[in-house]
Write an enzyme that holds these catalytic residues in place. Structure first.
Site, PDB file in Angstrom:
ATOM      1  NE  ARG A 208      -3.798  -2.339   0.731  1.00 55.54           N
ATOM      2  CZ  ARG A 208      -4.968  -2.532   1.322  1.00 55.54           C
ATOM      3  NH1 ARG A 208      -5.554  -1.550   1.966  1.00 55.54           N
ATOM      4  NH2 ARG A 208      -5.561  -3.706   1.233  1.00 55.54           N
ATOM      5  CD  GLU A 210      -2.352   3.078   3.439  1.00 54.80           C
ATOM      6  OE1 GLU A 210      -2.859   4.210   3.357  1.00 54.80           O
ATOM      7  OE2 GLU A 210      -2.968   2.030   3.601  1.00 54.80           O
ATOM      8  NE  ARG A 216      -5.380   3.444  12.756  1.00 56.50           N
ATOM      9  CZ  ARG A 216      -6.669   3.382  13.020  1.00 56.50           C
ATOM     10  NH1 ARG A 216      -7.165   2.328  13.583  1.00 56.50           N
ATOM     11  NH2 ARG A 216      -7.468   4.357  12.684  1.00 56.50           N
ATOM     12  CG  HIS A 217      -1.724   3.424   7.918  1.00 56.60           C
ATOM     13  ND1 HIS A 217      -2.281   4.270   8.827  1.00 56.60           N
ATOM     14  CD2 HIS A 217      -2.738   2.983   7.137  1.00 56.60           C
ATOM     15  CE1 HIS A 217      -3.594   4.336   8.614  1.00 56.60           C
ATOM     16  NE2 HIS A 217      -3.893   3.563   7.587  1.00 56.60           N
ATOM     17  CD  GLU A 354     -10.135  -1.496   8.892  1.00 60.01           C
ATOM     18  OE1 GLU A 354     -10.447  -0.331   8.641  1.00 60.01           O
ATOM     19  OE2 GLU A 354      -9.546  -2.247   8.084  1.00 60.01           O
ATOM     20  CB  SER A 357     -12.125  -4.722   5.276  1.00 58.37           C
ATOM     21  OG  SER A 357     -11.797  -3.505   5.835  1.00 58.37           O
ATOM     22  NE  ARG A 405      -3.755  -1.521  10.578  1.00 55.58           N
ATOM     23  CZ  ARG A 405      -4.638  -0.741   9.970  1.00 55.58           C
ATOM     24  NH1 ARG A 405      -5.924  -0.945  10.137  1.00 55.58           N
ATOM     25  NH2 ARG A 405      -4.236   0.235   9.189  1.00 55.58           N
TER      26      ARG A 405
END
Ligand code: AMO
Length: 431
Positions: A208, A210, A216-217, A354, A357, A405
């Site tokens: 990712r 990001e 948390r990333h 989270e 998903s 996570r």
């Protein structure tokens, strides 16, 4: 027994009065006038070794790799009930002094230094425990699913399109064309369902791009993906994930009791996780905390507060948040039959973060095409994905758990990088 055959430190108590060969690292040396004490560590634990006579005043830096032989002697002084009276010790590979002390309970250096010297920080027993537990989490994930007749799949990480949408996809040149690093195995796990395997899982890196440099990333993480065919609805997926996590917790508790003790973690008995629709969660946040939420979503603070509320009311560290709006979920997400503004999807929040998903997917070709167009995406870019939906794809769905996570939340680790062996973030590409 053959005295040249290696015995692990944890096995020594089975060899009292025998001469054994041990291999490992020097944890600490203490030289007294007539005797030296060496604490030797290996992958299974530590043991005290006593060096007398010619071997006293043993000089060796901590963390050197050594091999020794000696007699296993009973002693009430040691927790293990035994120590080794050494008659020979050989340095296999010396260590220069460490950049920080790794053999205290906790490393007293900031996270950047710990990560810059990742291999050395893992020599610390607590840090080492994190990745032993992580390995058990993956083993338990795979074991549970295999026992339910899922098969493991291996899908490409070089792809021609991003699966999750958004801008956070890494582009790279690919023989005169453009390729992307997989953001998730989403399309491929669905393709494997369509290919007739019905139940599949994958544990693999995803990427990712990001720009968040948050706690948390990560820019590369391990995605534990599940996909199931012929489902009756997305509730079935939440039930499966709930049971899967119960199994993972049980296995970790059973097999990693030493590691959990070192980290001072007591895992709870998991039960059925509470579920709230997104609207209910937003309502509770407003009623209980006067907290407004972003449209169609929870923000970080909202996830934290709702978790605290659920823990207080239902004693559950986990909560499913369901039915996110269609415009907040990827184009493959199944809209709710009764109201297409909402989706048959969910997130799983664990102690305020989270970790999953998931949801049911659109399996009807025409509906999928409509969904892609309505999101303003270019149909042609998705042709190799959409085409398969003309060939009898059953109702299906799945979910993905971020391994780092999950590990961080389980072990009360504040920064997901600490639960990543070699983290990749905006500033870090080495070690
Ligand atoms: P999503 O994009 O929500 O869903 O990702 C699923 C889970 O992956 C983890 N995760 C991350 N972990 C660390 N760093 C990141 N940058 C990061 N981004 C995501 C989280 C998250 O809950 N295809 C869907 C899943 C599905 O529907 O099956 C997907 O990838 O734990």
């Amino acid at each position: 027994m053959d005295k040249n055959q290696r015995v692990l430190t944890s096995e020594c108590s089975e060899h009292v009065n025998e001469v054994v060969c041990l291999k490992g690292w020097i944890h600490r040396v203490r030289n007294l006038r007539k005797v030296s004490f060496v604490i030797l560590k290996d992958r299974s634990g530590m043991i005290q070794c006593v060096l007398g006579g010619e071997l006293t005043n043993f000089k060796c830096t901590n963390e050197s790799a050594v091999e020794l032989s000696g007699k296993v002697v009973s002693t009430a002084q040691q927790e293990s009930g035994v120590e080794i009276h050494v008659d020979d010790i050989k340095v296999l590979s010396p260590s220069v002094p460490m950049p920080f002390e790794v053999n205290n309970d906790d490393i007293e250096a900031n996270l950047d230094i710990v990560l810059n010297h990742r291999v050395l920080s893992m020599r610390n027993q607590k840090v080492q425990s994190i990745f032993k537990i992580q390995s058990k989490i993956v083993e338990a994930f795979q074991e549970y699913l295999r026992n339910k007749s899922f098969i493991q799949i291996f899908t490409p990480k070089l792809t021609s399109q991003g699966a999750e949408g958004g801008a956070n996809v890494f582009k790279l040149p690919y023989f005169g064309k453009e390729a992307y690093l997989a953001q998730s195995p989403q399309f491929y796990k669905q393709k494997m369902i369509s290919a007739g395997y019905e139940r599949v899982f994958e544990v693999a890196p995803v990427f990712r791009a990001e720009e968040h440099n948050s706690s948390r990333h990560l820019n590369e993480y391990t995605s534990m993906d599940v996909e199931v065919g012929f489902i009756d609805g997305y509730e079935e997926l939440m039930k499966l994930e709930n049971q899967l996590l119960i199994h993972i917790f049980q296995m970790v508790k059973q097999s990693c009791s030493n590691e959990l003790r070192l980290l001072n973690i007591e895992l709870p008995e998991l039960k059925v996780f509470p579920k709230l629709s997104l609207l209910e969660a937003q309502h509770i946040l407003m009623e209980q905390f006067e907290k407004t939420s972003p449209k169609g979503d929870l923000d970080r603070e909202g996830e934290k507060l709702i978790s605290e509320y659920i823990e207080k009311e239902f004693s559950s560290p986990f909560v499913f948040i369901t039915n996110y709006p269609t415009d907040k979920r990827p184009m493959y997400t199944m809209p709710n039959q009764n109201n297409i503004e909402w989706t048959d999807s969910f997130d799983l929040i664990y102690k305020g973060v989270e970790i999953t998903s998931g949801g049911q997917r659109i399996h009807d070709y025409h509906q999928l095409i409509k969904s892609i167009v309505s999101k303003g995406l270019i149909l042609d870019d998705f042709k190799s994905y959409t085409d398969i939906f003309q060939y009898g794809v059953p109702p299906h769905g799945g979910f993905a758990i971020g391994l780092e996570r999950l590990t961080a939340q389980m072990l009360d680790i504040k920064n997901v990088r600490e639960a990543t062996a070699f983290p990749r973030d905006c500033d870090r590409l080495t070690p």
